[in-house]
Each structure stands twice: as structure tokens, then as C-alpha cells.
Design a protein around this motif. Structure first.
Motif, short mmCIF file in Angstrom:
data_model
loop_
_atom_site.label_atom_id
_atom_site.label_comp_id
_atom_site.label_asym_id
_atom_site.label_seq_id
_atom_site.Cartn_x
_atom_site.Cartn_y
_atom_site.Cartn_z
N VAL A 146 -22.12 31.23 36.53
CA VAL A 146 -22.87 30.45 35.76
C VAL A 146 -23.31 31.40 34.62
O VAL A 146 -24.17 32.11 34.62
CB VAL A 146 -24.17 29.98 36.10
N GLU A 147 -22.15 31.67 33.79
CA GLU A 147 -21.98 32.53 32.68
C GLU A 147 -21.18 31.91 31.63
O GLU A 147 -20.48 31.14 32.02
CB GLU A 147 -21.64 33.97 32.99
N PRO A 148 -21.48 32.22 30.34
CA PRO A 148 -20.88 31.63 29.15
C PRO A 148 -19.32 31.67 29.15
O PRO A 148 -18.76 30.69 28.92
CB PRO A 148 -21.67 32.57 27.79
N ALA A 150 -17.37 32.17 31.69
CA ALA A 150 -16.85 31.58 32.80
C ALA A 150 -17.00 29.81 32.70
O ALA A 150 -15.89 29.47 32.75
CB ALA A 150 -18.04 31.79 34.21
N LEU A 151 -17.85 29.39 31.85
CA LEU A 151 -17.76 28.10 31.42
C LEU A 151 -16.88 27.69 30.41
O LEU A 151 -16.17 26.54 30.47
CB LEU A 151 -19.36 27.65 30.87
N LYS A 152 -16.53 28.61 29.65
CA LYS A 152 -15.46 28.36 28.58
C LYS A 152 -14.13 28.43 29.30
O LYS A 152 -13.16 27.62 28.98
CB LYS A 152 -15.59 29.46 27.70
N GLY A 153 -13.98 29.22 30.54
CA GLY A 153 -12.55 29.46 31.25
C GLY A 153 -12.48 27.94 31.74
O GLY A 153 -11.32 27.73 32.01
N LEU A 154 -13.28 27.45 32.14
CA LEU A 154 -13.14 26.13 32.88
C LEU A 154 -12.24 25.15 31.76
O LEU A 154 -11.55 24.34 32.53
CB LEU A 154 -14.78 25.27 33.16
N GLU A 155 -12.66 25.13 30.70
CA GLU A 155 -11.97 24.25 29.68
C GLU A 155 -10.20 24.78 29.71
O GLU A 155 -9.60 23.74 29.71
CB GLU A 155 -12.42 24.42 28.41
N VAL A 156 -10.06 25.89 29.85
CA VAL A 156 -8.75 26.35 29.91
C VAL A 156 -8.12 26.17 30.90
O VAL A 156 -6.91 25.57 31.20
CB VAL A 156 -8.73 27.88 29.53
N LEU A 157 -8.73 26.14 32.44
CA LEU A 157 -8.38 25.60 33.47
C LEU A 157 -7.95 24.20 33.44
O LEU A 157 -6.92 23.93 33.96
CB LEU A 157 -9.32 26.26 34.53
N PHE A 158 -8.77 23.38 33.29
CA PHE A 158 -8.71 22.14 33.13
C PHE A 158 -7.26 21.48 32.37
O PHE A 158 -6.68 20.71 32.76
CB PHE A 158 -9.81 21.19 32.90
N GLN A 159 -7.20 22.25 31.20
CA GLN A 159 -5.82 22.00 30.38
C GLN A 159 -4.63 22.26 31.18
O GLN A 159 -3.92 21.77 31.08
CB GLN A 159 -5.89 22.89 29.13
#
Length: 311
Positions: A146-148, A150-159
Motif C-alpha cells: 500500500v504505497e504510491p 505500487a498503486l501506480k504499478g497496478l495500472e501498468v500491470l493491468f495494461q
């Protein structure tokens, strides 16, 4: 036909291997037949489980060995296909094949009927083997701190999931890890994560030093410290994921223990038991050898070993 759960995130150091080890051990404790696949050349799964494998995933993907001939038994109901540094050269060999993205999926096909669940641990970047792991998955589980960043990285992963599988329909859950209730940032970012992704976000795995210690000892958290909050959190994750993938009830059922008030089965209210914080009826679940009492209103939780204290 067994479910294939790939545990993935493009960021390292967020608890993927810890999650794979303790989720799989929990499934095995419930009576499910579980196979672990390590696609990371660091080979951390074998170390975390205290296993010294004779053969590895390299033998399967490059040398063409039968997968069942390369299995190491890690625990009752829990098998492992380990990895080591030879996987670094395996990717060059696999890349030459026209079916390079489906090599792992084809290797798993003959054994899926042998197991209820197959869990794949992936590395922290989008390697060829991680593409294979995502392609083979029927379900995708994403641990994230739960870090800024890491949350941004989720968007890249979902792409990337959309690019590899065509959509994100296989995404089954997001698990917040290393969650520290003492910091305002953790609490606020967890709220943000839930607002953005809704019921995909499961209950967090709290920071617990026992989770690091058990890995160094080659034990699961249930073996190392079954009364720790790490054990409680992962036992709850086992129950939540079992429901999401429709794994079915635990077999055999936990041994009964004496209780001051009669309990009902499943997740129904506990008779005459109320939350010490808010006074509402407590709920009950039995998972991974634990009896868990919890409050839906204020999130109070209490765990007990279903068969009494372990030695």
C-alpha cells in the motif's frame, strides 16, 4: 480440472512468494491437492519451504521431462516444481519456439486433473516466463504493497494483462500486503485502492515480522507461529480465495473443541457471542486449521486453533 492461479506483480519486494507459500499451504491444510510452480530463477519457493529439489522447471520446459517426474513433495497435499539459475538460460531456448508464450500451459495440461489448485509464483518483471505464467492462468492474484508507486504499478500491470490475455476477466483479487495500520498513508491508500477497484480488493495482510522469520526457517507461517497475526491474515485469505475460485468446503473438517457457547457451522452468527467492541453478533469461519470469529461491522477478529494448541 484444477484451477491455475498465477500470483504476479511487475514490482518486486511486495510479498509474492510469501503469499504463494502461505496461500498454498492453507489450501493444502483444507484438504486440496496443490502444486506450486516457481518461474523465478532465484528459486525462492524451495528455500521458503525447506525443500532441496533434484529436478527443476528447466528439465520440464527445455529438456522435455514429464512434469510429474520433476515434482518434489513439500508437505502433505503440497507438491513443488522448483526453479534455479538454469531458468535464465531456459528463456533463450524457449524464445526460439513458435509457441513460446504457451510452453508452460502445455506442460501443465497433462497434470491439471491431478491437482485441485496449481499456483504459479512469478518474478518481478515481465519476462518471457512471466508471460507464460499469465497465459496459463485461469485466475490471477495480485499482491501489492500500500504505497504510491505500487498503486501506480497496478495500472501498468493491468495494461499488460489485457495485452497478453485480451482482457482482465481472469483477474480474481488484489491483496494488499505489508499493511501497517499505524501509518496514515497506509490507511488512506487502502481506502483509495478499494474505491478504485471495489470488491477485487481483499482484506490486507498486515506487517508481521513472523512472516519474514518463517521464510528463513523454511516453514510456513502456520508451522512457525500459528497464533501470529500473519497466520490469521493468510488463513483468512485462504478462505476468501477458496470462495472466489469455488474450491469447496475444507476436508476433513476441523476437530471440534469445547466452547462456552454453542456455535453454528459455516459463516453464520455465533450463538450468544457478541463483539467486545461494538456489541454486534460475531460471525464464524473455519479455515486452514483455524476457527476465526469476526465482526462485519467494526472488523474485530479473533482466531483459535481448531484442534487446540500445537506443540
Amino acid at each position: 480440472m484444477g484451477r491455475v492461479i498465477t500470483v504476479t506483480n511487475l514490482k518486486g519486494g511486495i510479498g509474492k512468494t510469501t503469499t504463494v507459500v502461505n496461500l498454498s499451504a492453507g489450501f493444502a491444510l483444507r484438504g486440496s491437492r496443490v502444486l506450486l510452480i516457481d518461474t523465478d530463477a532465484q528459486g525462492n519457493l524451495a528455500m521458503a519451504l525447506g525443500v532441496q529439489p533434484r529436478r527443476t522447471l528447466y528439465d520440464v520446459l527445455v529438456d522435455g521431462a514429464k512434469l510429474l517426474d520433476c515434482v518434489s513433495s513439500a508437505r502433505p497435499n503440497l507438491d513443488l516444481i522448483a526453479a534455479d539459475a538454469t531458468l535464465l538460460t531456459a528463456q533463450t531456448e524457449i524464445a526460439r519456439r513458435p509457441d513460446w508464450a504457451r510452453v508452460l500451459d502445455k506442460a501443465l495440461a497433462p497434470v491439471r486433473s491431478h491437482y485441485d489448485v496449481i499456483l504459479i509464483d512469478s518474478g518481478g518483471s515481465l519476462t518471457l516466463l512471466n508471460v507464460n505464467a499469465i497465459s496459463a492462468a485461469t485466475d490471477i492474484l495480485v499482491p501489492t504493497t500500500v504505497e504510491p508507486f505500487a498503486l501506480k504499478g497496478l495500472e501498468v500491470l493491468f495494461q499488460q494483462l489485457k495485452r497478453i490475455k485480451g482482457n482482465t476477466s481472469a483477474l480474481r483479487a488484489i491483496v494488499p500486503t505489508l499493511y501497517d495500520t499505524r501509518t496514515r498513508q497506509s490507511v488512506e491508500l487502502l481506502d483509495t485502492l478499494r474505491e478504485r477497484y471495489g470488491n477485487l480488493v481483499l482484506d490486507p495482510i498486515r506487517v508481521n515480522v513472523r512472516l519474514s522469520e518463517c521464510t528463513a526457517e523454511g516453514k510456513t507461517i502456520y508451522e512457525y507461529d500459528p497464533r501470529s497475526r500473519g497466520a490469521l491474515d493468510y488463513a483468512q485469505l485462504v478462505e476468501q480465495m477458496s470462495t472466489r475460485i469455488q474450491l469447496g468446503p475444507a476436508t476433513p473438517p476441523p476437530a471440534p473443541i469445547a466452547a462456552p457457547t454453542p456455535l453454528v457451522n459455516g459463516v453464520s452468527a455465533v450463538n450468544n457471542a457478541t463483539c467486545p467492541n461494538c456489541g454486534r453478533p460475531l460471525q464464524r469461519a473455519s479455515v486452514a486449521g483455524y476457527r476465526i470469529l469476526y465482526c462485519d461491522h467494526c472488523k474485530y477478529r479473533r482466531q483459535e486453533l481448531a484442534a487446540g494448541e500445537r506443540r
